[in-house]
Every structure is written in C-alpha cells, then in structure tokens.
Design a protein around this motif. Structure first.
Motif, PDB file in Angstrom:
ATOM      1  N   ALA A 151       0.831  -1.202   0.000  1.00  0.00           N
ATOM      2  CA  ALA A 151       0.000   0.000   0.000  1.00  0.00           C
ATOM      3  C   ALA A 151       0.866   1.252   0.000  1.00  0.00           C
ATOM      4  CB  ALA A 151      -0.937  -0.005   1.203  1.00  0.00           C
ATOM      5  N   ILE A 152       1.938   1.211   0.802  1.00  0.00           N
ATOM      6  CA  ILE A 152       2.826   2.375   0.861  1.00  0.00           C
ATOM      7  C   ILE A 152       3.432   2.646  -0.514  1.00  0.00           C
ATOM      8  CG2 ILE A 152       4.971   3.265   1.843  1.00  0.00           C
ATOM      9  CD1 ILE A 152       4.285   1.703   4.394  1.00  0.00           C
ATOM     10  N   ILE A 153       3.737   1.563  -1.217  1.00  0.00           N
ATOM     11  CA  ILE A 153       4.289   1.735  -2.568  1.00  0.00           C
ATOM     12  C   ILE A 153       3.240   2.283  -3.519  1.00  0.00           C
ATOM     13  CG2 ILE A 153       5.151   0.455  -4.570  1.00  0.00           C
ATOM     14  CD1 ILE A 153       6.547  -1.407  -2.529  1.00  0.00           C
ATOM     15  N   MET A 154       2.002   1.864  -3.337  1.00  0.00           N
ATOM     16  CA  MET A 154       0.949   2.257  -4.273  1.00  0.00           C
ATOM     17  C   MET A 154       0.472   3.692  -4.086  1.00  0.00           C
ATOM     18  SD  MET A 154      -1.323  -1.219  -4.205  1.00  0.00           S
ATOM     19  CE  MET A 154      -2.553  -0.746  -5.423  1.00  0.00           C
ATOM     20  N   VAL A 155       0.483   4.179  -2.851  1.00  0.00           N
ATOM     21  CA  VAL A 155      -0.126   5.483  -2.593  1.00  0.00           C
ATOM     22  C   VAL A 155       0.381   6.593  -3.531  1.00  0.00           C
ATOM     23  CG1 VAL A 155      -0.224   7.377  -0.913  1.00  0.00           C
ATOM     24  CG2 VAL A 155      -0.920   5.088  -0.246  1.00  0.00           C
TER      25      VAL A 155
ATOM     26  N   LEU B 272      -3.086   0.307 -12.800  1.00  0.00           N
ATOM     27  CA  LEU B 272      -1.647   0.279 -13.050  1.00  0.00           C
ATOM     28  C   LEU B 272      -0.888   0.066 -11.744  1.00  0.00           C
ATOM     29  CD1 LEU B 272      -1.076   3.098 -15.694  1.00  0.00           C
ATOM     30  CD2 LEU B 272      -1.009   0.623 -16.014  1.00  0.00           C
ATOM     31  N   ALA B 273      -1.376   0.724 -10.685  1.00  0.00           N
ATOM     32  CA  ALA B 273      -0.727   0.565  -9.392  1.00  0.00           C
ATOM     33  C   ALA B 273      -0.854  -0.876  -8.907  1.00  0.00           C
ATOM     34  CB  ALA B 273      -1.336   1.535  -8.378  1.00  0.00           C
ATOM     35  N   VAL B 274      -2.017  -1.473  -9.139  1.00  0.00           N
ATOM     36  CA  VAL B 274      -2.232  -2.872  -8.741  1.00  0.00           C
ATOM     37  C   VAL B 274      -1.281  -3.781  -9.510  1.00  0.00           C
ATOM     38  CG1 VAL B 274      -3.850  -4.800  -8.946  1.00  0.00           C
ATOM     39  CG2 VAL B 274      -4.615  -2.643  -7.959  1.00  0.00           C
ATOM     40  N   ALA B 275      -1.160  -3.526 -10.814  1.00  0.00           N
ATOM     41  CA  ALA B 275      -0.270  -4.351 -11.632  1.00  0.00           C
ATOM     42  C   ALA B 275       1.154  -4.257 -11.114  1.00  0.00           C
ATOM     43  CB  ALA B 275      -0.338  -3.898 -13.088  1.00  0.00           C
ATOM     44  N   ARG B 276       1.528  -3.051 -10.716  1.00  0.00           N
ATOM     45  CA  ARG B 276       2.884  -2.890 -10.222  1.00  0.00           C
ATOM     46  C   ARG B 276       3.058  -3.619  -8.892  1.00  0.00           C
ATOM     47  NH1 ARG B 276       6.353   2.481  -8.559  1.00  0.00           N
ATOM     48  NH2 ARG B 276       7.971   1.194  -7.612  1.00  0.00           N
ATOM     49  N   ALA B 277       2.077  -3.456  -8.003  1.00  0.00           N
ATOM     50  CA  ALA B 277       2.178  -4.081  -6.683  1.00  0.00           C
ATOM     51  C   ALA B 277       2.181  -5.597  -6.794  1.00  0.00           C
ATOM     52  CB  ALA B 277       1.021  -3.607  -5.804  1.00  0.00           C
ATOM     53  N   ALA B 278       1.422  -6.112  -7.762  1.00  0.00           N
ATOM     54  CA  ALA B 278       1.320  -7.566  -7.907  1.00  0.00           C
ATOM     55  C   ALA B 278       2.675  -8.191  -8.230  1.00  0.00           C
ATOM     56  CB  ALA B 278       0.318  -7.906  -9.001  1.00  0.00           C
TER      57      ALA B 278
ATOM     58  N   PRO C 170       3.887   3.380 -31.052  1.00  0.00           N
ATOM     59  CA  PRO C 170       4.019   2.003 -30.549  1.00  0.00           C
ATOM     60  C   PRO C 170       5.371   1.723 -29.894  1.00  0.00           C
ATOM     61  CG  PRO C 170       3.994   2.035 -32.952  1.00  0.00           C
ATOM     62  CD  PRO C 170       3.622   3.396 -32.509  1.00  0.00           C
ATOM     63  N   LEU C 171       6.448   2.309 -30.423  1.00  0.00           N
ATOM     64  CA  LEU C 171       7.760   2.055 -29.832  1.00  0.00           C
ATOM     65  C   LEU C 171       7.832   2.608 -28.412  1.00  0.00           C
ATOM     66  CD1 LEU C 171      10.554   2.573 -32.518  1.00  0.00           C
ATOM     67  CD2 LEU C 171       9.961   0.506 -31.272  1.00  0.00           C
ATOM     68  N   THR C 172       7.306   3.822 -28.234  1.00  0.00           N
ATOM     69  CA  THR C 172       7.273   4.406 -26.900  1.00  0.00           C
ATOM     70  C   THR C 172       6.502   3.503 -25.947  1.00  0.00           C
ATOM     71  OG1 THR C 172       7.294   6.587 -27.902  1.00  0.00           O
ATOM     72  CG2 THR C 172       6.667   6.474 -25.585  1.00  0.00           C
ATOM     73  N   PHE C 173       5.394   3.000 -26.446  1.00  0.00           N
ATOM     74  CA  PHE C 173       4.568   2.119 -25.642  1.00  0.00           C
ATOM     75  C   PHE C 173       5.340   0.859 -25.243  1.00  0.00           C
ATOM     76  CE2 PHE C 173       1.497  -1.427 -25.498  1.00  0.00           C
ATOM     77  CZ  PHE C 173       0.779  -1.015 -24.394  1.00  0.00           C
ATOM     78  N   LEU C 174       6.033   0.274 -26.197  1.00  0.00           N
ATOM     79  CA  LEU C 174       6.767  -0.956 -25.911  1.00  0.00           C
ATOM     80  C   LEU C 174       7.889  -0.700 -24.893  1.00  0.00           C
ATOM     81  CD1 LEU C 174       7.039  -2.732 -29.379  1.00  0.00           C
ATOM     82  CD2 LEU C 174       5.655  -3.370 -27.397  1.00  0.00           C
ATOM     83  N   VAL C 175       8.569   0.411 -25.060  1.00  0.00           N
ATOM     84  CA  VAL C 175       9.657   0.713 -24.125  1.00  0.00           C
ATOM     85  C   VAL C 175       9.092   0.896 -22.715  1.00  0.00           C
ATOM     86  CG1 VAL C 175      11.393   2.420 -23.492  1.00  0.00           C
ATOM     87  CG2 VAL C 175      11.188   1.691 -25.857  1.00  0.00           C
ATOM     88  N   GLU C 176       7.936   1.569 -22.635  1.00  0.00           N
ATOM     89  CA  GLU C 176       7.354   1.763 -21.311  1.00  0.00           C
ATOM     90  C   GLU C 176       6.805   0.456 -20.737  1.00  0.00           C
ATOM     91  OE1 GLU C 176       4.733   5.102 -21.611  1.00  0.00           O
ATOM     92  OE2 GLU C 176       6.418   6.500 -21.741  1.00  0.00           O
ATOM     93  N   LEU C 177       6.404  -0.424 -21.629  1.00  0.00           N
ATOM     94  CA  LEU C 177       5.916  -1.733 -21.188  1.00  0.00           C
ATOM     95  C   LEU C 177       7.039  -2.516 -20.505  1.00  0.00           C
ATOM     96  CD1 LEU C 177       3.144  -2.967 -21.424  1.00  0.00           C
ATOM     97  CD2 LEU C 177       3.871  -4.175 -23.473  1.00  0.00           C
ATOM     98  N   LEU C 178       8.244  -2.322 -21.007  1.00  0.00           N
ATOM     99  CA  LEU C 178       9.395  -3.004 -20.427  1.00  0.00           C
ATOM    100  C   LEU C 178       9.529  -2.640 -18.942  1.00  0.00           C
ATOM    101  CD1 LEU C 178      11.862  -4.795 -21.013  1.00  0.00           C
ATOM    102  CD2 LEU C 178      13.093  -2.767 -21.751  1.00  0.00           C
ATOM    103  N   ALA C 179       9.173  -1.393 -18.613  1.00  0.00           N
ATOM    104  CA  ALA C 179       9.272  -0.946 -17.223  1.00  0.00           C
ATOM    105  C   ALA C 179       8.245  -1.648 -16.340  1.00  0.00           C
ATOM    106  CB  ALA C 179       9.075   0.565 -17.153  1.00  0.00           C
ATOM    107  N   ALA C 180       7.191  -2.150 -16.949  1.00  0.00           N
ATOM    108  CA  ALA C 180       6.111  -2.733 -16.150  1.00  0.00           C
ATOM    109  C   ALA C 180       6.383  -4.188 -15.777  1.00  0.00           C
ATOM    110  CB  ALA C 180       4.794  -2.629 -16.924  1.00  0.00           C
TER     111      ALA C 180
END
Lengths: 300, 336, 297
Positions: free
Chosen positions: A164-168, A219-225, C90-100
């Motif tokens: 939660a702290i990370i997500m806020v 997006l925050a949930v995806a990151r926390a997961a 799309p390239l920007t999107f893909l690069v940012e996807l890498l961060a996820a």
C-alpha cells in the motif's frame, strides 16, 4: 566599413554556384544519415529485451502452466505440486493493499488539485515523486519494523501495508492527472448551484475523472502484484494455503517465483517459469488495456 | 534611422562596389574542381572555406548607398543575384492544399511584402521558398521555384545547403538560450567545420553591424543572448541569419512580437538590408508593408481554403490603385 | 480528510527515514562512520562493514549507466525527433511496457537465459579481447557483476528513455526551426539546439535511472552471485546493498546483525533520496510540473 572589404553586392552572384553541394556538405549529410541509422538501431535494441523476455517466459512457462500449478499447493523438495498458495496469497495481499492505498491516494490527489494552495500542492507532489523513487526493499524494512517486529510474527497484513505504501504515491499522481482534465466549468456550475466544495469535489470532479482514477489504480495494482522485495520480510511466504489468515505468513506469486528460481531442482524452476508467465500475463494485460486506452488521451 | 552611426563616410566604397577584384570567384569547391584542373582546388583569393565566404566578403551596409540614394540602389538591383521565380506553386499538408497555383517573381535587392488575411498561406508560402515547409510531416510541394535560374526543388539540390542561401527570421525572436551572443551569431558557421578565431570574430562584428546591433552588444558578446530585449533578440536572430551569407532573407512577421520602437528599428534595418539581399517579408500589418516594401503581393483564401495570389505589384500601386477588386477591398477595408 | 491523506505522504517519507535511522542506531553507535569503510561482514565475531555492498551497488549501477545511457538517449532522440508518429507511438509504448515487467520475472530470465548467453558470447569475447586489462580478466561465469549490470541496464532504459523523451519533446519547436533555417542537418539541430536546451532535464532522467539501478533488488539479487567481496573485476560475483538485505535479512539475528542490515538500507535510502530530489528538480526545470513521471519511474 573600416576594413574596406570590397563589395560583392553590385556585380551579384548567381545562386547556382552557392547551391552546389561541397565535400563538407556531403560529409555532414553522411554524418546525419549515420546518426539517424544509429538512433533507429538503438530504438530497436531497446525493444529487443522485451521481446526476448516475453518469448522465453512464454516458452518456458507454457509447459508448466497446467491445472496442478493453478490448484495445488507446493510440495516439499521439488516433488511437484503447484502455486495455489501463492496465487491465493497474491489474490488477498494485493487487493487489501489496493483497498488501503486507493482512498489515501485519491484523497491526497483531491487535496492537491481541489483544495490546497499551489505551494503545498507542489510540495506534496514532489514528496510523492521522490517516494516513487525509494527502493521497494526499504519500504519492506520499514513495514517490517512497524508491523512485524512488534508482533514477533511475519504476517500477510504487513505485506499488504508495505505494498500500500508503494501504491499510494502512484495512485495519487495518476489520479491527479485525470482530475486535472476535468473542466473547471463543471466545478463552477456545481458550486454556483450551492453545492458545498467537498461535495462538488466528490460527486462532480471525482465522478467525472473516475475512469482515469480507475486506470491509475489498475496500473498501481499491476505494479504491486509484481513486487517481491517488500514481501520477503513481511508476508514472508508460506508453503501452505492460507486463506483469511492475515496475521500469519502468506505466499505470493513473486515470492514463489523468487524462491523456486533459487532451488536446484528443475521441477521447481519450471514452476517458477509457470508462475512468471501467469504474473507476466496479468501485468501485461493490465498495462496494454489501461495504457492503450489512456495513452491515446494523455500522450503528447 | 541609425544612419549617422552606422554609415561612416567611406570614400573608397563606390569603387569597391564596381570593382569586384577582391571578390572570391563564385565557384564552390565542386565547380572549381569541375571547371579547372583538378589540382586547383582553392582558387586564389579564397582564404577560407566556401561556406564562410559569403558572410566574410559581403560588404556591410554601412558602405552601401544610403537609403535616400535610390538611384545607386537601383543600379545595384540590376544584378541578377537572388532573383526568385515561383511558378505554379502548390503546397499541401497531407491532402489539404494550403497554396494554390502561385506565380510570382521576386526581385533581388528589393523588399517584397506578402499580405493577406490570416490563414491565407503567407507563412506556408514563405516556408516553401527555403524548403522549410517539407519538414512538417506529410507536407509536400508541387511546381517550381527557381533561384537565379536554379530549381531549388531539383533533385541535385540539398535543402540543407539551400537554407544557407535563403536565411529565415521568425515571428518570435528565438536566440539559442544556452549560447552567448557571440555563439549565437556564429552558430550557423560552426556547422560547417572549424574556423579560425579571427575569421569568426570578423563575421560576428560584420553581422552584428549589419543587424544594427553591434554598438549595443559589442562589450558583452560573451553574455547570454536571452539577456537582450525582445527587439535586440530579433536583431540578433537577423545577425545570425546574415552570418552564414545568404542571398535571400525570408522574414515571417519579424516585428509582430515587438513594441513600436523595436519595430521601427527592424523596419529601418530591413530598408538597409535590401541593398544587399532579396527580402521577402510576411506581415499582417499593412502599414508596415506600405512602409518597408517595394513590391507587395496580396494573397487570399479561396473557396477551397487554399491560399492563392490575387495580385502583385509595386507597393504604391497596391495601396492606392490596385487592379483587382479583392485587393482594393482588403486594403481599403483595413485602412478605412 | 484530504489534507490528512496528502499529509500522510509527507509523513511516510519522513517516517521511513526516521524509522530506518532508529532501527540502525546500534550499528552507527558501535561502528560510527567507519561502518561505511569496513570490508568485513563477520556474523560470528559481530564485525560489520558496508564497503563490499556499497562498492557492489555503485559499480553495478555505474556499469549499467555506461550501457544504458547512450542507448536510451539515442532512443529518446529517435522517438522524439526522428521517428514518424506511426512508429514512435508504438515504440514508446513498448519501451514503457518493459518498465512494467516485474523485477522478479526479469531476474528469472536473467538467471536462466541472459547470463548463460552473456557468458558464452559477450563475456567470452571481452575476456579474449580485453583480458589483459585486470578488470576484464577471466574467468567469467555469467552470474556476476557484469550480468547484473546488463540486467540493470535493461531495467533502467525505460526510465531514462521516457523521461528524456518527454524533456526533448518539451523543447520549443522554434529552437529546432531556428537551427534548421541556418542550414543545419537533423543531427546538427539535435546536437546543437535540442540537446543543449534539454540538457538539465536529460541529466535528471539519467539520475532517475541511476536511482532506480541503485535500489533495484530482485533481478540483481538473482544474477549477481551474492558474494560479500569488494568486486575488482567486472565478472566478479558480488553483492549490492539491496541484494544483501534481500538474501540475509530474514535469517539475521535480531540485534546488531539486523541493525547493520538496516544501516545498509539507510545508506541506500540517503543516496536514492538525494538523487531523486536532484533529478526531479532538474526534470521539472525543463518539462514542468506535470507529466506522467510517476508511471515512468
């Protein structure tokens, strides 16, 4: 002028000669082409790891992704079993974290956008940005000190609190961005009707910006997961299925991947790949759906 | 006008103008190679690179004829350098036609003003001349533009090269904020390789003198260009454009962001510069067009929202007795 | 109530710092600043020094920057200046996807795919070609500092690309046009007008990337080899602050050992906080207050 340099302007000079490319021009044009080529290559090179990563996770994970992985708890010493404990754990830890973080993040965003002065808003925004940059493992230590140490017991709730702290701050910043898109005229109309400011903020501004807020939260949930580090010394991990025992240790998918990747048994490594595929699918799906939609609206 | 300060009497000047003895031959490196023995790459008198040559050799305005001295200026304008012939020009943004079928002849050593309602494509037209138009994604051009008989859209023409021959000054002063005044002026020259310090110094002084800015900045050349006033910044941008030695100067509403006094200085400067350059100026201000230009072209927007040329004539005629009804309406409407 | 929520963010930020300081007080009291320079981490005799981990952290992050910065800047320039929209979006999107992608998944890939690959290709080649230089001498195992740096580079590329792309996009068009009108090529325009204008923001982007590299935990933990030494060769197995904490915190005895681990954390916090403050200020200077920086970092 004093130098007495003779003039060229009377006789004039057809531009034809000036327009002919010189050797220097050709060299510059070559450098320019080289630069463009290298830049293109760099951009491609930045995408290659993503492709390689997804490919290998799919290749190695697909074989392991079966009913056992989804439904069975882990069995000792690489004798098979599945990631059920981890999946169920993630399904508890992450939503609880979201439930804690969402109101705080959204309210904080409302404060900076609707109520506070510019300076306070900038300060809080800045604090949030800086907080995003704090290594998540330190958040884990913080949560350990606050929620584990006093009870002498690793527990799932501490894991949720750490997440939660990370997500806020993430929720706050994305919410802010979508709230800012709410036209001021809407606010004024509501205020002019005599609706108090707080109700305007909640019922008009927040409702209008709701889809953006939801996107940010997802997006925050995806990151926390996918966060592992903050869970190691809080939720700790558990081979057994734990449903509802928030005061007890609990497994989570990223922990499961981490632990199984470090085992010397191929079967466990393979389970790690399977769990990684599961996690990756979830994270990528959320990102593609949310960003694909919001990206069109927000991207410059 | 700053004539007194900027125009010291230089008795030898008229001779100098008639006698091109010190003028480097017009050939660039390539033509020199083609026209002479291969060894004669650097013709005598070419002490510096071809890119630098125009900026160095051009005589500062100060020695040119005074603004009242029009017969002299007329004599000079018989030269053909910087003659622009535009034929059947169409300019597009994607499928949208912004300019329709413009035929226009732009004289050297004179100021040609482009006037017309906003959105009629004046700026687009100006940007087709030095091929800045095509930098916009999807933007294309049809027709021909000849500079001294050379098709600037010809397959052998490098737009990067062309833009050095046709300098441009923009609506808003845009000095490079990370550069000093000095570095701003020589920014264009630095593109083409190393130059000796003394050469650069000379170009800086000459260009700034021509842009009527030298006296104001000569003691602070190392200071940031952004420290200047808006009008000074715009003259700095003019100096920057002059430093690469263009034949043609394209000005896109150069004074519209400036106060009246700064505007006046720019207009005076244009009057001086026209003795050395072909000047095309876009302006929304008809008094300004009347004041600074020799010829005026009136553009307007057709039914299809494409801009087209209604007529071009001597400025005095356009503003007093135009041939076309549309022109008269526009001109009198504003002046009325 | 909204004020409480907003205030909570500031309180949390301060709270984390204070808490880590309190929990590590024992270590600071016993070893003082000498803790930072100590090279032994001896659980049996209770002697703790941070140098191997500080060195491992700094070395892996700097190596990652060396790999990532040129790549990221060229990519950001490509996306912001050169690529047509149909390609840049799309390239920007893909690069940012890498961060996820979760760090632990990158780590898994790093252990089983990337480091064997590096061992058999790049590392082999480096040892062969540059092995006479001590820092490049073999043997190279795949697992180690070099692989960790490559993994880190992959993870910070999206940060540097997306922030510097934003900064470059924020450069006024007039600056480009002015340079192009002087007869500059695209490259010259980028180098002489765009990049100088965006410089401080780009520096900010790089520092943000560095901050991320310093604190990155899981992927590094999985590929760096977890050896408590001060690495002197790029192929050494090593340990960063984050990986040391991740691998040993749970087994640590509550007391001076835990305190020392938290002290390591405090060092990391101090570095990343300072870097983040500097970076955010620099980026803000160029690109303004808004921007999707939260999602980029």
């Amino acid at each position: 002028m004093s130098q007495g340099i003779p003039s060229s302007l009377v006789a004039g000079r057809p531009a034809a000669a000036l327009l002919v490319r010189t050797r220097a021009d050709r060299r510059r044009s070559l450098v320019n082409s080289a630069f463009q080529g290298v830049a293109l290559l760099a951009a491609v090179a930045c995408v290659v790891p993503l492709g390689a990563l997804v490919t290998f996770v799919v290749m190695n994970g697909a074989g392991a992704l079966n009913l056992d992985l989804l439904t069975r708890p882990t069995r000792a010493l690489g004798l098979g079993g599945g990631a059920a404990a981890a999946i169920l754990g993630s399904l508890q830890i992450v939503p609880i974290a979201a439930v804690i973080a969402a109101p705080i993040g959204v309210l904080a965003a409302l404060y900076t956008v609707e109520f506070s002065g510019r300076r306070t808003a900038t300060l809080i925004r800045f604090a949030a940005d800086v907080m995003v940059g704090i290594p998540s493992i330190l958040i884990g230590i913080f949560a350990f000190a606050l929620f584990v140490l006093p009870f002498h017991q690793f527990n799932a709730l501490a894991g949720s609190l750490a997440l939660a702290i990370i997500m806020v701050p993430v929720v706050m910043r994305t919410t802010e961005e979508s709230l800012r898109l709410v036209p001021g005229s809407l606010r004024e109309a509501s205020l002019a009707l005599g609706v108090p400011m707080w109700r305007t903020a909640l019922s008009v501004v927040l409702r209008t910006g709701l889809s953006g807020v939801a996107a940010g939260l997802m997006l925050a949930v995806a990151r926390a997961a996918g966060e592992t580090a903050p869970l190691i010394f809080t939720a700790f991990g558990n081979q057994l299925i734990n449903v509802g025992g928030l005061g007890k240790p609990m497994d989570a998918l990223p922990l499961f991947i981490f632990v199984n990747a470090r085992q010397p048994y191929e079967a466990q490594n393979s389970q790690a790949w399977g769990a990684a595929l599961l996690l990756l699918l979830f994270v990528l799906a959320v990102n593609v759906i949310v960003r694909g939609r919001a990206g069109r609206r927000n991207s410059r | 006008m700053a004539i007194d300060a900027a125009q010291p009497e230089t008795p030898g000047a008229p001779e100098g103008r008639q006698n091109p003895q010190g003028r480097p031959p017009p050939e660039t490196e390539e033509t020199a190679v083609a026209g002479h023995a291969p060894g004669v790459r650097h013709a005598p008198g070419v002490g510096h690179s071809p890119e630098l040559r125009p900026g160095v050799q051009r005589l500062p305005i100060a020695v040119g004829p005074g603004p009242g001295d029009l017969t002299d200026g007329a004599a000079a304008s018989e030269a053909t350098a910087g003659l622009l012939e535009v034929r059947h020009l169409n300019a597009y943004y994607g499928t949208f036609r912004a300019i329709r079928d413009v035929d226009l002849s732009i004289r050297p050593n004179a100021v040609t003003a482009l006037i017309g309602p906003s959105g009629c494509g004046k700026t687009t037209f100006l940007r087709t001349l030095n091929r800045m138009h095509e930098l916009v994604p999807g933007a294309t051009v049809q027709g021909t533009i000849e500079l001294d008989g050379v098709d600037v859209y010809g397959s052998n023409i490098d737009p990067v090269r062309l833009r050095r021959v046709m300098g441009m000054v923009f609506q808003r002063p845009s000095p490079f904020p990370t550069m000093s005044i000095y570095d701003n002026v020589v920014a264009g020259l630095r593109l083409t390789g190393r130059h000796q310090r003394s050469e650069l110094d000379a170009v800086v002084e000459r260009s700034l003198r021509r842009a009527a800015l030298w006296d104001e900045v000569k003691d602070k050349l190392r200071e940031n260009g952004m420290s200047l006033s808006g009008g000074q910044q715009q003259r700095l941008c003019i100096a920057r454009a002059l430093a690469v030695g263009p034949e043609v100067l394209l000005m896109d509403e150069p004074a519209s962001a400036l106060d009246p006094i700064a505007t006046l200085r720019i207009e005076e400067l244009i009057a001086e510069l026209k003795q050395s350059y072909t000047i095309v100026i876009v302006t929304h201000n008809m008094q300004q067009a009347a004041r600074v230009s020799d010829r005026t072209a009136f553009l307007t927007m057709g039914e299809d929202r494409a801009g087209y040329l209604v007529e071009v004539d001597e400025t005095s005629r356009i503003f007093t007795n135009p041939r076309e009804r549309l022109t008269e309406d526009y001109v009198s409407g504003r002046f009325g | 109530m909204t004020l409480v929520a907003a205030g909570l963010i500031v309180v949390l930020l301060a709270g984390i710092t204070i808490r880590l300081a309190i929990e590590s007080a024992g270590t600071w009291a016993r070893f003082g600043l000498g803790f930072l320079g100590g090279t032994t981490w001896d659980v049996v005799n209770g002697v703790y020094g941070a140098l191997p981990f500080v060195a491992g952290t700094v070395e892996s992050s700097l190596l990652a920057l060396i790999i990532a910065v040129p790549l990221s800047l060229l990519t950001a320039i490509f996306l912001a200046e050169l690529a047509p929209r149909w390609l840049s979006v799309p390239l920007t999107f893909l690069v940012e996807l890498l961060a996820a992608i979760p760090s632990v998944v990158v780590g898994l890939w790093g252990v089983f795919v990337l480091s064997p690959f590096l061992r058999d290709t790049v590392e082999k080649w480096l040892v062969g070609a540059l092995g006479f230089i001590p820092i490049f001498s073999g043997p190279a195992f795949g697992i180690g500092l070099f692989s960790a740096s490559v993994v880190l580079a992959i993870m910070i590329v999206p940060t540097i690309v997306s922030v510097s792309r934003e900064v470059i996009v924020a450069v006024p068009g007039a600056q480009r046009e002015a340079m192009l009108a002087l007869g500059a090529t695209r490259w010259e325009t980028t180098r002489r007008a765009v990049l100088p204008y965006a410089r401080s923001g780009i520096v900010g982007a790089v520092i943000l990337g560095l901050g991320r590299a310093l604190g990155e935990t899981m992927a590094v933990t999985m590929v760096i080899g977890n050896k408590d030494i001060v690495p002197t060769r790029v192929f050494d197995q090593a340990q960063t602050i984050a990986s040391k904490i991740a691998t040993t915190f749970n087994e640590a005895q509550v007391g001076i050992q835990t305190q020392s681990l938290i002290a390591l954390g405090l060092v990391l916090l101090a570095i990343t906080l300072a870097l983040n403050v500097i970076a955010r200020l620099l980026v803000r200077q160029v690109a303004g207050d808004g921007g999707g920086l939260a999602s980029g970092g």
